[in-house]
Design a protein around this motif. Structure first.
Motif, PDB file in Angstrom:
ATOM      1  N   GLY A  23       0.784  -1.225   0.000  1.00 11.36           N
ATOM      2  CA  GLY A  23       0.000   0.000   0.000  1.00 11.36           C
ATOM      3  C   GLY A  23       0.812   1.268   0.000  1.00 11.36           C
ATOM      4  N   MET A  24       2.112   1.187   0.373  1.00  7.45           N
ATOM      5  CA  MET A  24       2.927   2.386   0.526  1.00  7.45           C
ATOM      6  C   MET A  24       4.332   2.160  -0.014  1.00  7.45           C
ATOM      7  SD  MET A  24       1.229   4.870   2.081  1.00  7.45           S
ATOM      8  CE  MET A  24       2.545   5.881   2.766  1.00  7.45           C
ATOM      9  N   GLY A  25       4.879   3.205  -0.633  1.00  3.11           N
ATOM     10  CA  GLY A  25       6.296   3.243  -0.942  1.00  3.11           C
ATOM     11  C   GLY A  25       7.016   3.990   0.160  1.00  3.11           C
ATOM     12  N   ASP A  26       8.194   3.497   0.567  1.00  2.18           N
ATOM     13  CA  ASP A  26       8.889   4.098   1.703  1.00  2.18           C
ATOM     14  C   ASP A  26      10.056   4.991   1.291  1.00  2.18           C
ATOM     15  OD1 ASP A  26      10.801   2.306   0.885  1.00  2.18           O
ATOM     16  OD2 ASP A  26      10.892   1.197   2.770  1.00  2.18           O
ATOM     17  N   GLY A  27      10.201   5.230  -0.014  1.00  2.00           N
ATOM     18  CA  GLY A  27      11.296   6.062  -0.475  1.00  2.00           C
ATOM     19  C   GLY A  27      12.614   5.328  -0.600  1.00  2.00           C
ATOM     20  N   ARG A  28      12.604   4.017  -0.292  1.00  2.00           N
ATOM     21  CA  ARG A  28      13.825   3.221  -0.387  1.00  2.00           C
ATOM     22  C   ARG A  28      13.670   2.013  -1.288  1.00  2.00           C
ATOM     23  NH1 ARG A  28      13.940   3.896   5.780  1.00  2.00           N
ATOM     24  NH2 ARG A  28      12.472   2.170   5.645  1.00  2.00           N
ATOM     25  N   ASP A  29      12.411   1.630  -1.581  1.00  2.00           N
ATOM     26  CA  ASP A  29      12.206   0.430  -2.388  1.00  2.00           C
ATOM     27  C   ASP A  29      12.414   0.740  -3.869  1.00  2.00           C
ATOM     28  OD1 ASP A  29       9.994   1.990  -2.614  1.00  2.00           O
ATOM     29  OD2 ASP A  29       8.545   0.488  -1.981  1.00  2.00           O
ATOM     30  N   GLY A  30      12.313  -0.300  -4.682  1.00  2.00           N
ATOM     31  CA  GLY A  30      12.510  -0.125  -6.117  1.00  2.00           C
ATOM     32  C   GLY A  30      13.876  -0.521  -6.601  1.00  2.00           C
ATOM     33  N   ARG A  31      14.727  -1.033  -5.699  1.00  2.00           N
ATOM     34  CA  ARG A  31      16.068  -1.443  -6.117  1.00  2.00           C
ATOM     35  C   ARG A  31      15.998  -2.569  -7.151  1.00  2.00           C
ATOM     36  NH1 ARG A  31      18.296  -2.309  -0.135  1.00  2.00           N
ATOM     37  NH2 ARG A  31      16.113  -3.003   0.029  1.00  2.00           N
ATOM     38  N   ILE A  32      16.945  -2.574  -8.059  1.00  3.44           N
ATOM     39  CA  ILE A  32      16.964  -3.548  -9.152  1.00  3.44           C
ATOM     40  C   ILE A  32      17.138  -4.961  -8.596  1.00  3.44           C
ATOM     41  CG2 ILE A  32      18.173  -4.292 -11.232  1.00  3.44           C
ATOM     42  CD1 ILE A  32      19.003  -1.354 -11.646  1.00  3.44           C
ATOM     43  N   HIS A  33      16.282  -5.880  -9.061  1.00  4.75           N
ATOM     44  CA  HIS A  33      16.373  -7.274  -8.660  1.00  4.75           C
ATOM     45  C   HIS A  33      15.677  -8.130  -9.712  1.00  4.75           C
ATOM     46  CE1 HIS A  33      12.456  -5.976  -7.254  1.00  4.75           C
ATOM     47  NE2 HIS A  33      12.087  -7.244  -7.081  1.00  4.75           N
ATOM     48  N   THR A  34      15.775  -9.449  -9.551  1.00  2.00           N
ATOM     49  CA  THR A  34      15.168 -10.386 -10.516  1.00  2.00           C
ATOM     50  C   THR A  34      14.003 -11.159  -9.929  1.00  2.00           C
ATOM     51  OG1 THR A  34      16.666 -12.170  -9.905  1.00  2.00           O
ATOM     52  CG2 THR A  34      17.375 -10.728 -11.722  1.00  2.00           C
TER      53      THR A  34
END
Length: 208
Positions: free
Chosen positions: A93-104
């Motif tokens: 439900g929320m983005g914390d300003g730290r997520d989104g890092r590249i992964h598979t």
């Protein structure tokens, strides 16, 4: 509730890995009711669907996502028999300003399906990018605007790199994974449940 005809008609893309995008994946007037019925989450991170409270409209979506008909449609699109594979459904439900890092995604996942639930989306941040490289967020084949009703499904592989620019604020999505076996499912549920309990006590706990 789910427009499986749109899924069948959508092309399976191969660059940079196997994926399909379907806009307006939820039929008709159901979308606005589902968005209104989206469950409350405390803080960021993923919550197992079993840990949340929601109304009957959202419950109908959960049933459609975890039912055999969607599994057959997704399996047919990717040429995989998913009939005996367990599923894990989580909610963000929320983005914390730290997520989104590249992964598979982890090797235990076979297919990942994301269904977005945001009524509108203007920011450049928070738009998922399907990447050609593990170290360059700008080298992408497709950018997905996380608008309500937009669905992305992809085959997990060693090159299924994806990520987005960090975003702080509401960013609603359901994530459905077909996983290898029930041992994986139990482990993942335990991890997410523990994280959810921590966030219930402290919503500023980092995302799992």
């Amino acid at each position: 509730m789910l427009d499986l005809d749109r899924l069948e008609a959508a092309p399976l893309e191969r660059d940079p890995f196997d994926f399909v995008v379907v806009e307006h994946f939820i039929r008709g007037d159901a979308l606005s009711e589902i968005v209104a019925d989206f469950p409350l989450t405390r803080g960021s991170g993923s919550y197992p669907i079993e840990s949340l409270r929601y109304g009957p409209v959202f419950g109908g979506l959960v049933a459609a996502l975890t039912g055999p008909e969607l599994g057959r449609a997704i399996g047919g699109k990717f040429g995989i028999d998913l009939g005996k594979r367990p599923t894990l459904l989580t909610v963000r439900g929320m983005g914390d300003g730290r997520d989104g890092r590249i992964h598979t995604d982890s090797e235990t996942k076979i297919i990942t399906l994301l269904l977005y639930m945001n009524p509108s989306w203007e920011p450049a941040e928070g738009r998922l990018r399907l990447l050609r490289r593990p170290d360059d967020l700008e080298d992408y084949a497709r950018e997905i605007v996380p608008l309500a009703g937009t669905m992305l499904a992809f085959r997990r592989s060693d090159r299924s790199f994806h990520g987005h620019r960090p975003y702080l604020g509401p960013r609603r999505a359901l994530q459905l994974n077909w996983v290898r076996d029930h041992a994986v499912l139990r482990r993942e549920l335990g991890r997410h449940r523990w994280s959810a309990r921590l966030k219930a006590l402290n919503p500023f706990v980092p995302a799992a």
